[in-house]
Design a protein around this motif. Structure first.
Motif, PDB file in Angstrom:
ATOM      1  N   GLU A 137       0.717   2.617   1.634  1.00 32.47           N
ATOM      2  CA  GLU A 137       0.894   1.883   0.379  1.00 32.47           C
ATOM      3  C   GLU A 137       2.262   1.197   0.328  1.00 32.47           C
ATOM      4  N   PHE A 138       3.258   1.825   0.931  1.00 34.92           N
ATOM      5  CA  PHE A 138       4.573   1.179   1.001  1.00 34.92           C
ATOM      6  C   PHE A 138       4.495  -0.118   1.798  1.00 34.92           C
ATOM      7  N   ILE A 139       3.809  -0.072   2.943  1.00 35.43           N
ATOM      8  CA  ILE A 139       3.668  -1.267   3.778  1.00 35.43           C
ATOM      9  C   ILE A 139       2.918  -2.363   3.026  1.00 35.43           C
ATOM     10  N   VAL A 140       1.826  -1.988   2.370  1.00 38.65           N
ATOM     11  CA  VAL A 140       1.028  -2.972   1.622  1.00 38.65           C
ATOM     12  C   VAL A 140       1.854  -3.610   0.506  1.00 38.65           C
ATOM     13  N   GLU A 141       2.580  -2.788  -0.240  1.00 42.11           N
ATOM     14  CA  GLU A 141       3.392  -3.320  -1.337  1.00 42.11           C
ATOM     15  C   GLU A 141       4.519  -4.195  -0.817  1.00 42.11           C
ATOM     16  N   TYR A 142       5.081  -3.825   0.317  1.00 36.25           N
ATOM     17  CA  TYR A 142       6.160  -4.625   0.902  1.00 36.25           C
ATOM     18  C   TYR A 142       5.641  -6.002   1.294  1.00 36.25           C
ATOM     19  N   ILE A 143       4.471  -6.035   1.941  1.00 34.40           N
ATOM     20  CA  ILE A 143       3.884  -7.308   2.362  1.00 34.40           C
ATOM     21  C   ILE A 143       3.481  -8.140   1.146  1.00 34.40           C
ATOM     22  N   ARG A 144       2.932  -7.487   0.142  1.00 35.78           N
ATOM     23  CA  ARG A 144       2.577  -8.220  -1.083  1.00 35.78           C
ATOM     24  C   ARG A 144       3.820  -8.809  -1.737  1.00 35.78           C
ATOM     25  N   GLY A 145       4.922  -8.088  -1.661  1.00 36.07           N
ATOM     26  CA  GLY A 145       6.167  -8.605  -2.220  1.00 36.07           C
ATOM     27  C   GLY A 145       6.627  -9.868  -1.501  1.00 36.07           C
ATOM     28  N   ILE A 146       6.510  -9.863  -0.161  1.00 35.71           N
ATOM     29  CA  ILE A 146       6.874 -11.061   0.601  1.00 35.71           C
ATOM     30  C   ILE A 146       5.999 -12.239   0.191  1.00 35.71           C
ATOM     31  N   ALA A 147       4.681 -12.002   0.132  1.00 34.86           N
ATOM     32  CA  ALA A 147       3.750 -13.079  -0.198  1.00 34.86           C
ATOM     33  C   ALA A 147       3.978 -13.588  -1.622  1.00 34.86           C
ATOM     34  N   LYS A 148       4.189 -12.682  -2.564  1.00 35.57           N
ATOM     35  CA  LYS A 148       4.372 -13.088  -3.955  1.00 35.57           C
ATOM     36  C   LYS A 148       5.651 -13.889  -4.133  1.00 35.57           C
ATOM     37  N   THR A 149       6.721 -13.467  -3.461  1.00 38.64           N
ATOM     38  CA  THR A 149       7.996 -14.160  -3.584  1.00 38.64           C
ATOM     39  C   THR A 149       7.921 -15.573  -3.004  1.00 38.64           C
ATOM     40  N   GLN A 150       7.244 -15.734  -1.878  1.00 41.41           N
ATOM     41  CA  GLN A 150       7.226 -17.019  -1.184  1.00 41.41           C
ATOM     42  C   GLN A 150       6.120 -17.949  -1.667  1.00 41.41           C
ATOM     43  N   ILE A 151       4.983 -17.412  -2.058  1.00 41.62           N
ATOM     44  CA  ILE A 151       3.825 -18.243  -2.394  1.00 41.62           C
ATOM     45  C   ILE A 151       3.664 -18.436  -3.892  1.00 41.62           C
ATOM     46  N   GLY A 152       3.933 -17.384  -4.661  1.00 40.58           N
ATOM     47  CA  GLY A 152       3.822 -17.519  -6.109  1.00 40.58           C
ATOM     48  C   GLY A 152       2.473 -17.059  -6.630  1.00 40.58           C
ATOM     49  N   HIS A 153       1.924 -17.817  -7.577  1.00 48.73           N
ATOM     50  CA  HIS A 153       0.752 -17.395  -8.342  1.00 48.73           C
ATOM     51  C   HIS A 153      -0.452 -17.084  -7.460  1.00 48.73           C
ATOM     52  N   ASP A 154      -0.682 -17.853  -6.421  1.00 43.67           N
ATOM     53  CA  ASP A 154      -1.873 -17.698  -5.578  1.00 43.67           C
ATOM     54  C   ASP A 154      -1.641 -16.776  -4.383  1.00 43.67           C
TER      55      ASP A 154
ATOM     56  N   TRP B 100      -3.511 -15.160   0.135  1.00 46.19           N
ATOM     57  CA  TRP B 100      -2.863 -15.339   1.433  1.00 46.19           C
ATOM     58  C   TRP B 100      -2.135 -14.096   1.922  1.00 46.19           C
ATOM     59  N   THR B 101      -2.155 -13.023   1.126  1.00 43.43           N
ATOM     60  CA  THR B 101      -1.498 -11.780   1.536  1.00 43.43           C
ATOM     61  C   THR B 101      -2.079 -11.199   2.830  1.00 43.43           C
ATOM     62  N   PRO B 102      -3.418 -11.203   3.016  1.00 44.70           N
ATOM     63  CA  PRO B 102      -3.940 -10.664   4.296  1.00 44.70           C
ATOM     64  C   PRO B 102      -3.401 -11.407   5.515  1.00 44.70           C
ATOM     65  N   TYR B 103      -3.265 -12.728   5.414  1.00 49.02           N
ATOM     66  CA  TYR B 103      -2.750 -13.480   6.560  1.00 49.02           C
ATOM     67  C   TYR B 103      -1.283 -13.147   6.819  1.00 49.02           C
ATOM     68  N   ILE B 104      -0.487 -13.136   5.755  1.00 50.37           N
ATOM     69  CA  ILE B 104       0.937 -12.804   5.903  1.00 50.37           C
ATOM     70  C   ILE B 104       1.086 -11.392   6.451  1.00 50.37           C
ATOM     71  N   GLY B 105       0.267 -10.466   5.954  1.00 49.78           N
ATOM     72  CA  GLY B 105       0.342  -9.089   6.421  1.00 49.78           C
ATOM     73  C   GLY B 105      -0.053  -8.942   7.876  1.00 49.78           C
ATOM     74  N   THR B 106      -1.091  -9.648   8.289  1.00 52.80           N
ATOM     75  CA  THR B 106      -1.528  -9.595   9.684  1.00 52.80           C
ATOM     76  C   THR B 106      -0.439 -10.128  10.612  1.00 52.80           C
ATOM     77  N   LEU B 107       0.162 -11.256  10.230  1.00 48.07           N
ATOM     78  CA  LEU B 107       1.259 -11.813  11.018  1.00 48.07           C
ATOM     79  C   LEU B 107       2.404 -10.818  11.138  1.00 48.07           C
ATOM     80  N   PHE B 108       2.827 -10.281   9.997  1.00 48.04           N
ATOM     81  CA  PHE B 108       3.985  -9.393   9.977  1.00 48.04           C
ATOM     82  C   PHE B 108       3.742  -8.153  10.836  1.00 48.04           C
ATOM     83  N   LEU B 109       2.580  -7.509  10.664  1.00 49.42           N
ATOM     84  CA  LEU B 109       2.314  -6.266  11.388  1.00 49.42           C
ATOM     85  C   LEU B 109       2.175  -6.511  12.886  1.00 49.42           C
ATOM     86  N   PHE B 110       1.474  -7.579  13.269  1.00 49.39           N
ATOM     87  CA  PHE B 110       1.310  -7.845  14.699  1.00 49.39           C
ATOM     88  C   PHE B 110       2.653  -8.142  15.356  1.00 49.39           C
TER      89      PHE B 110
END
Length: 244
Positions: A71-88, A92-102
């Motif tokens: 849950e920490f990893i998921v929230e961290y990735i969601r934070g990155i996506a929310k900060t950079q992308i905004g409302h939508d 795009w969180t799954p794509y950002i998360g996949t990139l980051f983890l790989f």
């Protein structure tokens, strides 16, 4: 236009042919592939899947143990996506998360494991992200993604950004989109390759204890590179969606 397109394609082919170190190849349908990159990519994907399954197979209302980590990893990735992308950002969180983890796991595998000391009949192993083909593929995929995001939201009006604030800037705006994948790919490739080479040389020359501080530094920089790549990918998607 045809000549410029052919020049760009030749440039991309030249990038794909860059080789540092020894490689062994697989041939599939007349195409040659770097076999060691695919092997290490499967290892990285296997590690990610194993950790995901292990930490989420017994989910509880009050998280504990591995679920806390997941849950920490998921929230961290969601934070990155929310900060950079905004409302939508959720789309795009799954794509950002996949990139980051790989990228993160690939980079850490290169920092922790002296792949170049593992002898093979042909070629040598290494982190997937120390191969220019991998980083260019990730960068081009990111470019396709933010073009898709802009076209999906705005349609053909998306291309109006190239003549804003004035049509005089059209060549510069087009060039900017060509340089984005280049900067993403070469930044990641150069940093990870350099880190692996330094660790491999020191481990081969001096006792294992001495390079340990550099290994920890490599772990830090490897994590930073994964964060930078994911953050920039989110920023590009956000820019395409907002048009600024």
């Amino acid at each position: 236009r045809h000549q410029s397109t052919e020049t760009m394609m030749n440039f991309l082919y030249d990038i794909a042919n860059v080789e540092i170190g020894q490689h062994f190849y697989w041939t599939l349908g007349g195409f040659q592939m770097h076999g060691q990159v695919l092997i290490n990519s499967w290892i990285v994907l296997g590690i990610i899947v194993a950790i995901a399954v292990t930490t989420t197979r017994d989910l509880k209302p009050v998280p504990e143990g591995g679920q806390n980590f997941a849950e920490f990893i998921v929230e961290y990735i969601r934070g990155i996506a929310k900060t950079q992308i905004g409302h939508d950002y959720l789309e795009w969180t799954p794509y950002i998360g996949t990139l980051f983890l790989f990228i993160f796991v690939s980079n850490w595998s290169g920092a922790l494991i002296p792949w170049k000391l593992i002898e093979l009949p042909h070629g040598e192993l290494g982190a997937p992200t120390n191969d220019i083909n991998t980083t260019v593929a990730l960068a081009l995929l990111t470019s396709i993604t933010y073009f898709y995001a802009g076209l999906k939201k705005k349609g053909l009006e998306y291309f109006g950004k190239y003549v804003e604030p004035t049509p005089i800037l059209l060549p510069i705006n087009v060039l900017e989109d060509f340089t984005k994948p280049l900067s993403l790919s070469f930044r990641l490739f150069g940093n990870i390759l350099a880190d692996e080479l330094v660790v491999a040389v020191l481990v081969s020359l001096v006792p294992l204890v001495i390079p340990i501080p550099l290994i920890f530094l490599g772990l830090f920089t490897s994590g930073i590179q994964a964060l930078i790549f994911a953050t920039l990918a989110g920023a590009y998607i956000g820019e395409a969606l907002e048009g600024h």
